[in-house]
Design a protein around this motif. Structure first.
Motif, PDB file in Angstrom:
ATOM      1  N   ASP A  30       0.817  -1.211   0.000  1.00  0.00           N
ATOM      2  CA  ASP A  30       0.000   0.000   0.000  1.00  0.00           C
ATOM      3  C   ASP A  30       0.854   1.264   0.000  1.00  0.00           C
ATOM      4  OD1 ASP A  30      -2.424   1.364  -0.007  1.00  0.00           O
ATOM      5  OD2 ASP A  30      -2.683   1.261   2.156  1.00  0.00           O
ATOM      6  N   TYR A  31       2.112   1.162   0.427  1.00  0.00           N
ATOM      7  CA  TYR A  31       3.002   2.316   0.530  1.00  0.00           C
ATOM      8  C   TYR A  31       4.348   2.041  -0.123  1.00  0.00           C
ATOM      9  CZ  TYR A  31      -0.241   4.744   3.569  1.00  0.00           C
ATOM     10  OH  TYR A  31      -1.351   5.393   4.052  1.00  0.00           O
TER      11      TYR A  31
ATOM     12  N   PRO B 284       8.107   0.497   2.642  1.00  0.00           N
ATOM     13  CA  PRO B 284       7.516   1.564   3.457  1.00  0.00           C
ATOM     14  C   PRO B 284       8.297   1.722   4.761  1.00  0.00           C
ATOM     15  CG  PRO B 284       6.199  -0.411   3.639  1.00  0.00           C
ATOM     16  CD  PRO B 284       7.242  -0.681   2.595  1.00  0.00           C
TER      17      PRO B 284
ATOM     18  N   TYR C 255       5.097   6.004   6.105  1.00  0.00           N
ATOM     19  CA  TYR C 255       5.463   6.743   4.895  1.00  0.00           C
ATOM     20  C   TYR C 255       5.852   5.801   3.768  1.00  0.00           C
ATOM     21  CZ  TYR C 255       5.703  10.918   7.759  1.00  0.00           C
ATOM     22  OH  TYR C 255       5.382  11.949   8.587  1.00  0.00           O
ATOM     23  N   ARG C 256       5.487   6.182   2.568  1.00  0.00           N
ATOM     24  CA  ARG C 256       6.012   5.524   1.385  1.00  0.00           C
ATOM     25  C   ARG C 256       7.458   6.001   1.254  1.00  0.00           C
ATOM     26  NH1 ARG C 256       2.888   7.643  -2.400  1.00  0.00           N
ATOM     27  NH2 ARG C 256       4.621   8.680  -3.398  1.00  0.00           N
TER      28      ARG C 256
ATOM     29  N   ARG D 261       8.647   8.772  -1.933  1.00  0.00           N
ATOM     30  CA  ARG D 261       7.900  10.007  -2.188  1.00  0.00           C
ATOM     31  C   ARG D 261       8.761  10.983  -2.987  1.00  0.00           C
ATOM     32  NH1 ARG D 261       5.641  12.589   2.889  1.00  0.00           N
ATOM     33  NH2 ARG D 261       7.802  12.468   3.524  1.00  0.00           N
TER      34      ARG D 261
ATOM     35  N   GLY E 126       1.186   9.695   0.316  1.00  0.00           N
ATOM     36  CA  GLY E 126       2.340   8.874   0.657  1.00  0.00           C
ATOM     37  C   GLY E 126       2.588   8.759   2.144  1.00  0.00           C
ATOM     38  N   MET E 127       1.601   9.155   2.969  1.00  0.00           N
ATOM     39  CA  MET E 127       1.792   9.067   4.415  1.00  0.00           C
ATOM     40  C   MET E 127       0.481   8.793   5.120  1.00  0.00           C
ATOM     41  SD  MET E 127       2.190  12.941   5.729  1.00  0.00           S
ATOM     42  CE  MET E 127       0.941  14.156   5.389  1.00  0.00           C
ATOM     43  N   SER E 128       0.601   8.277   6.320  1.00  0.00           N
ATOM     44  CA  SER E 128      -0.539   8.097   7.215  1.00  0.00           C
ATOM     45  C   SER E 128      -0.021   8.322   8.621  1.00  0.00           C
ATOM     46  CB  SER E 128      -1.129   6.692   7.074  1.00  0.00           C
ATOM     47  OG  SER E 128      -2.210   6.532   7.970  1.00  0.00           O
TER      48      SER E 128
END
Length: 161
Positions: free
Chosen positions: A47-48, A52, A69-70, A73, A95-97
């Motif tokens: 997902d990233y 990640p 974070y991916r 980015r 690209g982040m959560s």
């Protein structure tokens, strides 16, 4: 004198046991090992991005902080956060959560309740989110509710000792 020493030792042992019993089993620092998503067709994909990065902290007194974070980015071409293009801003946000706040854990039902103070996704600010978790040794994982597209995010972490 021996009786007093014995009583003191017994009281200290009980205090230590109670303190240990009240420490949540997920308290500590965790490093992200996978941020995947389960697609409606059953496929599990990243997902990233391929590698990640993330760090999650759970304090013994009930606070948490999550950053995912991916790793790939894109940089802002202008080198200035306030002068990004719409595409750069979208890539940065998608690209982040991140979110932080307080948490509770139900060790019997294996449920984490996140009381979100603030999040990189503003719709989560001041909300409560619950998710089932699995803890196997030093590996913690959870799946959150399905997104509108039907995919289910899966987070996998390793405890840092």
């Amino acid at each position: 004198m021996k009786l007093r020493s014995f009583v003191t030792l017994a009281v200290l042992s009980v205090v230590a046991l109670v303190a240990t019993a009240q420490t949540p089993p997920i308290a500590g620092t965790w490093v992200l090992t996978a941020a995947d998503k389960l697609l409606p067709d059953g496929a599990r994909v990243s997902d990233y991005g391929e590698k990640p990065r993330g760090l999650i902290l759970f304090t013994p007194d009930g606070y948490y902080s999550i950053q995912i974070y991916r790793s790939d980015r894109q940089k802002f071409a202008a080198g200035d956060k306030s002068k990004g293009t719409p595409e750069e801003y979208k890539d940065a946000v998608m690209g982040m959560s991140d979110h932080f706040g307080r948490y509770e854990i139900d060790v019997v039902k294996h449920i984490i309740t996140f009381h979100v103070d603030r999040s990189s996704f503003p719709n989560w600010d001041d909300t409560t989110r619950t998710t089932p978790y699995e803890l196997k040794g030093d590996v913690l994982s959870w799946r959150v509710q399905a997104r509108p597209d039907g995919s289910v995010p899966i987070t996998v972490l390793r405890r840092i000792r």
